[in-house]
Each structure stands twice: as structure tokens, then as C-alpha cells.
Design an enzyme around this catalytic site. Structure first.
Site, PDB file in Angstrom:
ATOM      1  CB  CYS A   1      40.361  30.090 -12.941  1.00 62.22           C
ATOM      2  SG  CYS A   1      40.371  28.938 -14.321  1.00 62.22           S
TER       3      CYS A   1
ATOM      4  CD  GLU B   1      39.542  33.131 -16.297  1.00 68.90           C
ATOM      5  OE1 GLU B   1      38.726  34.054 -16.183  1.00 68.90           O
ATOM      6  OE2 GLU B   1      39.301  31.986 -15.904  1.00 68.90           O
TER       7      GLU B   1
HETATM    8  C1  LIG Z   1      35.552  32.802 -15.713  1.00 68.98           C
HETATM    9  C2  LIG Z   1      36.014  32.794 -14.283  1.00 68.98           C
HETATM   10  N1  LIG Z   1      37.297  32.513 -14.016  1.00 68.98           N
HETATM   11  C3  LIG Z   1      37.731  32.494 -12.740  1.00 68.98           C
HETATM   12  C4  LIG Z   1      36.883  32.775 -11.693  1.00 68.98           C
HETATM   13  C5  LIG Z   1      37.393  32.804 -10.291  1.00 68.98           C
HETATM   14  O1  LIG Z   1      36.764  31.929  -9.485  1.00 68.98           O
HETATM   15  C6  LIG Z   1      35.542  33.053 -12.011  1.00 68.98           C
HETATM   16  N2  LIG Z   1      34.643  33.323 -11.045  1.00 68.98           N
HETATM   17  N3  LIG Z   1      35.147  33.052 -13.302  1.00 68.98           N
END
Ligand SMILES: Cc1ncc(CO)c(N)n1
Length: 274
Positions: A190, A263
Site C-alpha cells: 500500500c 492494489e
Molecule cells: C487502496 C489503497 N492503497 C494504498 C493507499 C495509500 O495510502 C490508498 N490510499 N489506497
């Protein structure tokens, strides 16, 4: 740790040695552009998430294992349209609302790291992360959705998509059931994927970014603060993983690659608005 070199894998000698001057010819350029310090196909440009990182065999191993999905993720339509500024508002709004809900769970995962950690440095850093997540929510998400005429009430009552729920359920399950090291590895994609894409987008888009409606979004993830978040995680994971077995390492690689896949899919499902 025995380590088989896979094809396409980045060997340790290819890493940019930020504090050594292996080659006098490149040293002066490297002062300004550290990623050019070692002439190498993989590192001769900024498009590698391993640049400007401490030399970490674990980070290298994680990235090598996730490399294909990481690179495909950057090429996917959501990110391409976002860079061009042509991403539809509907898609971006869908993403923003899902991401707002995501950040709520993400904050809980970090609260669980804090509750489980023995090391004061980790506990203290988790306090900072909570503040950073709150800032990310208010300075990006709330600003965008209000600009699009969406109320806080609508944000808070938005329904989490099936995929977003699956993603956050997975990291929450790791957070509740696994040790601190595994949870840190689960959140590393993330922090690191966003920091890497943010930087690439900001470097590639250059002056065009000024007129891009998604500039605020790019700016926050391209920021040094955000990059340092990934660096902290890698340093901490390195320390905690010092004496783990090869099979435990395989388990961590699996957690990491799954995170990078999620992701990728978070953006692709936002593109499909499903
Ligand atoms: C899905 C997702 N992954 C990572 C981040 C990073 O903070 C975010 N805002 N959203």
C-alpha cells in the site's frame, strides 16, 4: 539465506549504491540524479521502485516476486487515464469513495500493529501513521468529493464494493491473527506502490501536471513524506526478519505479492466501477 537468481531478477550489484562512488565518470551526475550512479539498464532511469532505498535484499526479493503485476499495474487504464487527465469523474469518484472506506480499515490495521508491537519505535511510528492517514483523507479525499458535490454523509454511507471488502478483509485478518512482521509486510505494498506510482507520474507528467484535474492526488503520493513511509517499513521489516527461516520468508513474499495484486485490482475494479 540461500538465494537463487531468477531470470530478470535484479542482482544486488545492480542496486544504486547511494553512498559509494563506484565510477568517477558518473559520480558528478549522480550527485543530482542518484539513480544514474551505476549505469545499468534497470536503474538508469527513475522507473524503478528500488531507487532511493536502503540496500535491502528483502525489498529486492519482494519487488522481483511482484515485478510483473507491479509494472502491469502502472500501465493499466485507470493510471494511464489519470496521468493524461482524461479519467472520467465518475470513475475517480467511485475510486475516491471506495478509498475513503478503505482508509478506515487501513487505519485499524495500523492500530493493531501498534497494539501488538513490543518495540517503542514501532509504537511511536504508528501514532504518526494514524495522523498521516487522517491527513490523506481530509486533504485529498474530502477535498475531491466535496468539489464533486458529494456530501460527507454520502461518503460515510457509501457501500463498500465486493472487491474492496475482500481486500480489506484480508489485511484485517492478517492484522488480527498474525505477528507484527507479517502485518507490516501486508501494508508495505500500500505504501510502496503508491509512493512509486506517485513519483513516476509526477516525473513523467512534468509540466502537464499543472492542468491535470488529478494533480492533488499525484502530489500527495509523489511527496517525500510518502516515500519515507515506505522506507521506514522496509527498514523495520529488514530488522524484524533478520533471523527468519527460508519458509517463513516464502510466506512473507506471498503476503507481499498478494498485496500488490490487490492494489492493482483496486484500481481496475474502480475503472470498471464494480
Ligand atoms: C487502496 C489503497 N492503497 C494504498 C493507499 C495509500 O495510502 C490508498 N490510499 N489506497
Amino acid at each position: 539465506m540461500s538465494h537463487i537468481i531468477l531470470q530478470n531478477e535484479v542482482p544486488s550489484t545492480a542496486l544504486p549504491a547511494l553512498h559509494t562512488q563506484a565510477n568517477a565518470d558518473t559520480a558528478s551526475i549522480a550527485q543530482f540524479r542518484p539513480f544514474l550512479e551505476k549505469p545499468n539498464a534497470d536503474f538508469a532511469d527513475f522507473r524503478t521502485p528500488l531507487r532511493n532505498l536502503p540496500d535491502s535484499p528483502i525489498a529486492r526479493r519482494f519487488y522481483n516476486a511482484a515485478r510483473q503485476v507491479w509494472e502491469e499495474g502502472y500501465k493499466q487504464p485507470f493510471i494511464r487515464d489519470l496521468e493524461a487527465g482524461s479519467l472520467t469523474r465518475a470513475r475517480f469518484t467511485f475510486y475516491m469513495l471506495q478509498d475513503y472506506l478503505y482508509l478506515t480499515d487501513y487505519a485499524k490495521v495500523h492500530a493493531l500493529i501498534m497494539a501488538k508491537a513490543q518495540d517503542d519505535n514501532i509504537v511511536e511510528h504508528m501514532v504518526e501513521i494514524q495522523a498521516a492517514i487522517a491527513k490523506e483523507r481530509s486533504s485529498v479525499h474530502e477535498v475531491y468529493v466535496k468539489e464533486y458535490g458529494i456530501t460527507m454523509d454520502e461518503i460515510l454511507h457509501a457501500k463498500q464494493s465486493a472487491f474492496a471488502r475482500a481486500y480489506t478483509s484480508n489485511i484485517l485478518s492478517i492484522a488480527f491473527s498474525r505477528p507484527v512482521l507479517d502485518i507490516l509486510v501486508a501494508v508495505l505494498p500500500c505504501a510502496w506502490v503508491y509512493a512509486d506510482y506517485g513519483r513516476r507520474l509526477s516525473l513523467e507528467a512534468g509540466d502537464n501536471l499543472a492542468s491535470n484535474p488529478y494533480r492533488t492526488w499525484v502530489d500527495i503520493y509523489a511527496s517525500d513524506d510518502f516515500w519515507q513511509g515506505a522506507v521506514w517499513l522496509i527498514n523495520t521489516i529488514d530488522k524484524l526478519a533478520m533471523n527468519i527461516s527460508e519458509s517463513e520468508m516464502d510466506g512473507l513474499v506471498d503476503i507481499f505479492v498478494t498485496g500488490v495484486e490487490h492494489e492493482y485490482m483496486f484500481w481496475s475494479s474502480a475503472y470498471d466501477m464494480s
